[in-house]
Design an enzyme around this catalytic site. Sequence first.
Site, PDB file in Angstrom:
ATOM      1  N   CYS A   1      64.765  70.606  10.932  1.00 29.78           N
ATOM      2  CA  CYS A   1      64.676  69.424  11.399  1.00 29.78           C
ATOM      3  C   CYS A   1      66.034  69.746  12.628  1.00 29.78           C
ATOM      4  O   CYS A   1      66.145  71.174  12.793  1.00 29.78           O
ATOM      5  CB  CYS A   1      66.071  68.746  10.866  1.00 29.78           C
ATOM      6  SG  CYS A   1      65.272  68.550   8.228  1.00 29.78           S
TER       7      CYS A   1
ATOM      8  N   ARG B   1      60.464  70.362  15.993  1.00 31.26           N
ATOM      9  CA  ARG B   1      61.418  70.881  14.675  1.00 31.26           C
ATOM     10  C   ARG B   1      61.283  70.323  13.568  1.00 31.26           C
ATOM     11  O   ARG B   1      61.094  70.481  12.111  1.00 31.26           O
ATOM     12  CB  ARG B   1      62.856  71.415  14.725  1.00 31.26           C
ATOM     13  CG  ARG B   1      63.079  71.199  16.175  1.00 31.26           C
ATOM     14  CD  ARG B   1      64.691  71.975  16.048  1.00 31.26           C
ATOM     15  NE  ARG B   1      65.138  72.836  15.020  1.00 31.26           N
ATOM     16  CZ  ARG B   1      65.778  74.267  14.916  1.00 31.26           C
ATOM     17  NH1 ARG B   1      65.030  73.823  16.200  1.00 31.26           N
ATOM     18  NH2 ARG B   1      66.479  74.294  14.034  1.00 31.26           N
TER      19      ARG B   1
ATOM     20  N   TRP C   1      62.780  67.144   8.856  1.00 30.43           N
ATOM     21  CA  TRP C   1      61.470  67.485   7.866  1.00 30.43           C
ATOM     22  C   TRP C   1      61.743  67.803   6.746  1.00 30.43           C
ATOM     23  O   TRP C   1      62.248  68.318   6.053  1.00 30.43           O
ATOM     24  CB  TRP C   1      60.733  68.777   8.502  1.00 30.43           C
ATOM     25  CG  TRP C   1      59.691  69.526   8.030  1.00 30.43           C
ATOM     26  CD1 TRP C   1      58.402  69.442   8.966  1.00 30.43           C
ATOM     27  CD2 TRP C   1      59.562  70.539   7.405  1.00 30.43           C
ATOM     28  NE1 TRP C   1      57.382  70.413   8.336  1.00 30.43           N
ATOM     29  CE2 TRP C   1      57.997  70.930   7.273  1.00 30.43           C
ATOM     30  CE3 TRP C   1      60.189  71.141   6.123  1.00 30.43           C
ATOM     31  CZ2 TRP C   1      57.843  71.061   6.057  1.00 30.43           C
ATOM     32  CZ3 TRP C   1      59.466  71.648   4.918  1.00 30.43           C
ATOM     33  CH2 TRP C   1      58.143  71.866   5.249  1.00 30.43           C
TER      34      TRP C   1
ATOM     35  N   ASN D   1      70.347  70.172   8.650  1.00 24.98           N
ATOM     36  CA  ASN D   1      69.397  70.554   9.053  1.00 24.98           C
ATOM     37  C   ASN D   1      69.391  71.930   8.825  1.00 24.98           C
ATOM     38  O   ASN D   1      70.588  72.790   8.172  1.00 24.98           O
ATOM     39  CB  ASN D   1      69.548  71.531  10.077  1.00 24.98           C
ATOM     40  CG  ASN D   1      68.258  72.621  10.150  1.00 24.98           C
ATOM     41  OD1 ASN D   1      67.075  71.922  10.030  1.00 24.98           O
ATOM     42  ND2 ASN D   1      68.480  73.307  11.381  1.00 24.98           N
ATOM     43  N   GLY D   2      68.871  72.254   7.627  1.00 20.50           N
ATOM     44  CA  GLY D   2      69.157  73.751   6.136  1.00 20.50           C
ATOM     45  C   GLY D   2      68.601  72.888   4.475  1.00 20.50           C
ATOM     46  O   GLY D   2      67.997  71.891   4.163  1.00 20.50           O
TER      47      GLY D   2
ATOM     48  N   GLU E   1      44.715  85.114  13.356  1.00 16.03           N
ATOM     49  CA  GLU E   1      45.345  84.012  14.287  1.00 16.03           C
ATOM     50  C   GLU E   1      43.977  82.648  14.693  1.00 16.03           C
ATOM     51  O   GLU E   1      44.592  81.702  15.095  1.00 16.03           O
ATOM     52  CB  GLU E   1      46.011  84.633  15.673  1.00 16.03           C
ATOM     53  CG  GLU E   1      46.028  83.608  16.446  1.00 16.03           C
ATOM     54  CD  GLU E   1      47.565  82.891  16.069  1.00 16.03           C
ATOM     55  OE1 GLU E   1      47.725  82.374  16.470  1.00 16.03           O
ATOM     56  OE2 GLU E   1      48.100  83.415  14.549  1.00 16.03           O
TER      57      GLU E   1
ATOM     58  N   LYS F   1      44.752  79.178  13.849  1.00 13.85           N
ATOM     59  CA  LYS F   1      44.886  77.705  14.796  1.00 13.85           C
ATOM     60  C   LYS F   1      43.912  76.447  14.499  1.00 13.85           C
ATOM     61  O   LYS F   1      44.844  75.219  14.598  1.00 13.85           O
ATOM     62  CB  LYS F   1      44.488  78.278  16.116  1.00 13.85           C
ATOM     63  CG  LYS F   1      45.522  79.290  16.795  1.00 13.85           C
ATOM     64  CD  LYS F   1      46.659  78.912  17.228  1.00 13.85           C
ATOM     65  CE  LYS F   1      48.224  79.018  16.055  1.00 13.85           C
ATOM     66  NZ  LYS F   1      48.301  79.604  16.469  1.00 13.85           N
TER      67      LYS F   1
ATOM     68  N   GLU G   1      45.740  74.433  11.061  1.00  9.50           N
ATOM     69  CA  GLU G   1      47.402  74.098  11.479  1.00  9.50           C
ATOM     70  C   GLU G   1      47.076  72.702  12.346  1.00  9.50           C
ATOM     71  O   GLU G   1      47.198  71.748  11.917  1.00  9.50           O
ATOM     72  CB  GLU G   1      48.086  75.373  11.539  1.00  9.50           C
ATOM     73  CG  GLU G   1      48.521  75.819  13.355  1.00  9.50           C
ATOM     74  CD  GLU G   1      48.703  76.626  13.119  1.00  9.50           C
ATOM     75  OE1 GLU G   1      49.184  77.509  14.151  1.00  9.50           O
ATOM     76  OE2 GLU G   1      49.748  76.712  13.290  1.00  9.50           O
TER      77      GLU G   1
ATOM     78  N   HIS H   1      31.911  91.470   0.955  1.00 10.76           N
ATOM     79  CA  HIS H   1      32.772  91.899  -0.575  1.00 10.76           C
ATOM     80  C   HIS H   1      32.813  90.662  -0.495  1.00 10.76           C
ATOM     81  O   HIS H   1      33.891  90.840  -2.001  1.00 10.76           O
ATOM     82  CB  HIS H   1      33.255  93.282  -0.808  1.00 10.76           C
ATOM     83  CG  HIS H   1      33.280  94.306   0.063  1.00 10.76           C
ATOM     84  ND1 HIS H   1      32.731  94.775  -0.211  1.00 10.76           N
ATOM     85  CD2 HIS H   1      33.457  94.558   1.393  1.00 10.76           C
ATOM     86  CE1 HIS H   1      32.446  95.960   0.267  1.00 10.76           C
ATOM     87  NE2 HIS H   1      32.630  95.981   1.537  1.00 10.76           N
TER      88      HIS H   1
ATOM     89  N   LYS I   1      57.722  73.504  14.225  1.00 13.47           N
ATOM     90  CA  LYS I   1      57.576  74.727  14.942  1.00 13.47           C
ATOM     91  C   LYS I   1      58.824  75.548  14.894  1.00 13.47           C
ATOM     92  O   LYS I   1      58.246  77.286  14.277  1.00 13.47           O
ATOM     93  CB  LYS I   1      58.434  74.242  16.129  1.00 13.47           C
ATOM     94  CG  LYS I   1      58.265  75.220  17.779  1.00 13.47           C
ATOM     95  CD  LYS I   1      56.753  75.796  18.004  1.00 13.47           C
ATOM     96  CE  LYS I   1      56.700  76.703  18.623  1.00 13.47           C
ATOM     97  NZ  LYS I   1      55.161  76.814  18.612  1.00 13.47           N
TER      98      LYS I   1
HETATM   99  C1  AGP Z   1      52.136  79.164  14.425  1.00 10.75           C
HETATM  100  O1  AGP Z   1      51.151  78.577  15.079  1.00 10.75           O
HETATM  101  C2  AGP Z   1      52.425  78.577  13.347  1.00 10.75           C
HETATM  102  N1  AGP Z   1      53.506  78.101  14.523  1.00 10.75           N
HETATM  103  C3  AGP Z   1      54.034  79.512  12.509  1.00 10.75           C
HETATM  104  O2  AGP Z   1      52.935  80.772  11.564  1.00 10.75           O
HETATM  105  C4  AGP Z   1      54.881  80.303  12.915  1.00 10.75           C
HETATM  106  O3  AGP Z   1      53.962  81.981  13.930  1.00 10.75           O
HETATM  107  C5  AGP Z   1      55.403  80.999  12.110  1.00 10.75           C
HETATM  108  O4  AGP Z   1      56.104  80.336  11.509  1.00 10.75           O
HETATM  109  C6  AGP Z   1      56.246  81.714  12.679  1.00 10.75           C
HETATM  110  O5  AGP Z   1      57.687  81.947  13.675  1.00 10.75           O
HETATM  111  P1  AGP Z   1      57.935  82.384  14.597  1.00 10.75           P
HETATM  112  O6  AGP Z   1      57.525  83.149  15.472  1.00 10.75           O
HETATM  113  O7  AGP Z   1      59.017  81.014  15.293  1.00 10.75           O
HETATM  114  O8  AGP Z   1      59.244  83.457  13.546  1.00 10.75           O
END
Ligand code: AGP
Length: 610
Positions: A2, A27, A74, A100-101, A483, A487, A490, A506, A605
Site C-alpha cells: 500500500c 503501490r 493493495w 502498509n504490511g 521477460e 510483460k 501482466e 520437449h 509496483k
Molecule cells: C515487473 O514488471 C513487475 N512489476 C514485477 O515482476 C517486479 O519486477 C518484481 O516485483 C520485482 O520488483 P523489484 O525490481 O522492485 O524488486
Amino acid sequence: MCGIVGYIGNKEASPILLEGLKRLEYRGYDSAGISTISTNKLLIHKRSGKISDLERDLVYREIPGTLGIGHTRWATHGEPNAENAHPHDDCTGKIALIHNGIIENFDILKKELQSKGHQFKSVTDTETLVHLIEEFYNKNGVLEQAVREALLLVKGTYGIAVVCGDEPDMLITARNGSPIVLGIGANEYLIASDVAAIAGHTCNVTYLDDNEMAIIRRNNLVIKTIDDRPVEKKVEQISFDLDKIEKGGYSHFMLKEIMEQPQTIYDSMRGRLLEEEGTAKLGGIQHELESLLYARRVLFSACGTSWHAALIGEYMIEESVRIPVEVEYASEFRYRDPIIDRDTVVVVISQSGETADTLAAVREAKRKRGKVLGICNVVGSTIARETDAGIYLHAGPEIGVASTKAFTSQVTVLALMTLLLARMSSMSASRGREIVQELKSLPSKVKKILDGHEYIEQIAEQYANKHNFLYLGRGYNFPVALEGALKLKEISYIHAEGYPAAEMKHGPIALIDENMPVVFIATKDSTYEKIISNIEEVRARKGKLFAIATEGDDFISTKVDHTIYIPPTIGLLTPILTIIPLQLLAYYMAVKRGCDVDQPRNLAKSVTVE
Ligand code: AGP
C-alpha cells in the site's frame, strides 16, 4: 504494497494528502481513504476505487484540519471495499491508523480484543492494531506509549501512521519491514512510503529503519526505537524533478518509460565508461571488486523482471569473467537454507529496493556472513541501505507497474560490471574498447527501434484477441523470451510463456496450432541456424510466427508472418535491444484490449509483503 502518507503543519492537510496518494497510487489502487483531526475531532472518509474517486467525493465532503493521514490500498486481508479500506478507527472513534504490511498474528490478538468487548467493522489484519492501541491508550492515556506497547505485541511487517482526536498536535509513525521516509519542511512534517509523495514540499528527508518510530509534533520530531531508546538520524537531501513523475504528454507512464529508454540507458552509463582503458568505473562497488573477482561463486537473487535481468547477468559474467554464477528466486532463496560461505558474493537486484522477498534474501545472506551487493534504482531504499555496497541504475522514478526502463538499465549496469571485472582478469584492452563503443551506441540503436513503434502497433491490432502466446529464444535471448512473456501477461492478461527455443520440442510444441502466436527472438548469433530449425518446426504446425531479427536478415522474413528488425550489436548487449519491441507489443496489445496499462489488475509496483 500500500501507499501511506501523513502531514502535520500549518496548511490544510487533505489536498496535500490527496496529491501524495496520487503519487503513491502505483503501490496499490483498489481502495483509499484519508482522515484528519479538526477541533479535536477525528474525521474519516474512505471508499473502494481509485484516488480519483476519493477526490471526487471530497469535493462534496470537506475534511478540514492541518493534521492528517492518507492511504491507498493493495488488499491482502479482506476484499477491496469501504469497510476494509484504511484509515481504520477504534471503538471510541478517536484514534485512526493506516498500515502498509501484514500483521501475521492478528487473529490471536483480535480474538482477545473481541473477548474484551472491542467491536470490529472490517475483516482486515490492520484494524486489530488500532483496537490494540486503544486498549493501551485507555490504560495509560499516552498515545506514544500506547502505540509502543501495541507494536511490541505485533508479529509481521508494518509501516504505520496514527492520529488521535485527543492529540491534535501529534502524528506518530513506525516501521518494521515497510518503508517510511520523513520529510522535514519549514513548520511542517510529512511522512510517506516513498519520497515521490514528499517531493515538492521539502528536500530534507530521513529514513526510518526497522523497529523505529517517530513522534512528530508541530515544532519537533523525535525518533526512537520501538523499545523506547532515542535514535539520532542523518538528514539527507533529495533531488527530485517533479517532471519525472508526470506523464510528459504520453497516455501512459509505461509508454513514457519505454520511450525514454535511450536517455535512461545513457544515464545508467554516464560517467562510468573509460574509453581509453576500454573498461568501466563503478564507484559503488569499488571496494568490493576483489571479493567479486576472487569469489568462488556469485549468487544473484531477485524477483520478477529483476530476476530475468539476473539471468542475463549470469550469462555475461560466466562468459566474460569465468566465475560460476547462480540465479535464485529471492522468495525461494530465503527459505531454502542456502549455502553461503565467505567465498560467495550475493548480488541482489531490485528496482524499488523494497521488495520483501529480496530484502529477506539480503538479510538471510548477511545472517550467514555472506558479502551482499545490490543493484537498485530507488535511492535510499531499504535494500540499498542494507547491502554492503552497490550500484544505482539512475533510471529515474519508474511509475508504470510493468517494469521496462529499469530492466534495460539493470542489463546495462550488469554489462558495465562484467566489463570492469573482465578487464581486471583476462579481457584485452582492445576487446574492452569494442564493448565500450557498442555500449555507447545503444541509445541511438534503441531510438531506432522505438521509431518503428507504429508497425508494432499494427501487429498488436491483429493479435489483440488472442488468448495465448509463446516466446522462444536461445542464449542471451532466452531470458528476453521470459521477460517478453511477463510483460504481456501482466498488462494484457493474455496467458504467455517464455521458453528456451530448444525446449519447445520437449512439451510446449503440443500447444501449437493456427491459433498460437509464437514470438522468436532470432538475432544473428552462434545459435541462429538452430533457431531457424525451431521456426520450421512451428511453421510445420501452422503456428503464427513473429521474429525479432537482425537488420539485413532478409532470409528470416521469408519464414515468418511478421519480422521486427533491430540494429546489430554484440551478444551480451543483445537483450537491451531485443526486449524493446516486446515491451511495445505488450503495451499496444493491452491498449487494444482496453486494459488499465499503468495499474494492471491484481498487481502493484513494489511488493513489500511476502
Ligand atoms: C515487473 O514488471 C513487475 N512489476 C514485477 O515482476 C517486479 O519486477 C518484481 O516485483 C520485482 O520488483 P523489484 O525490481 O522492485 O524488486
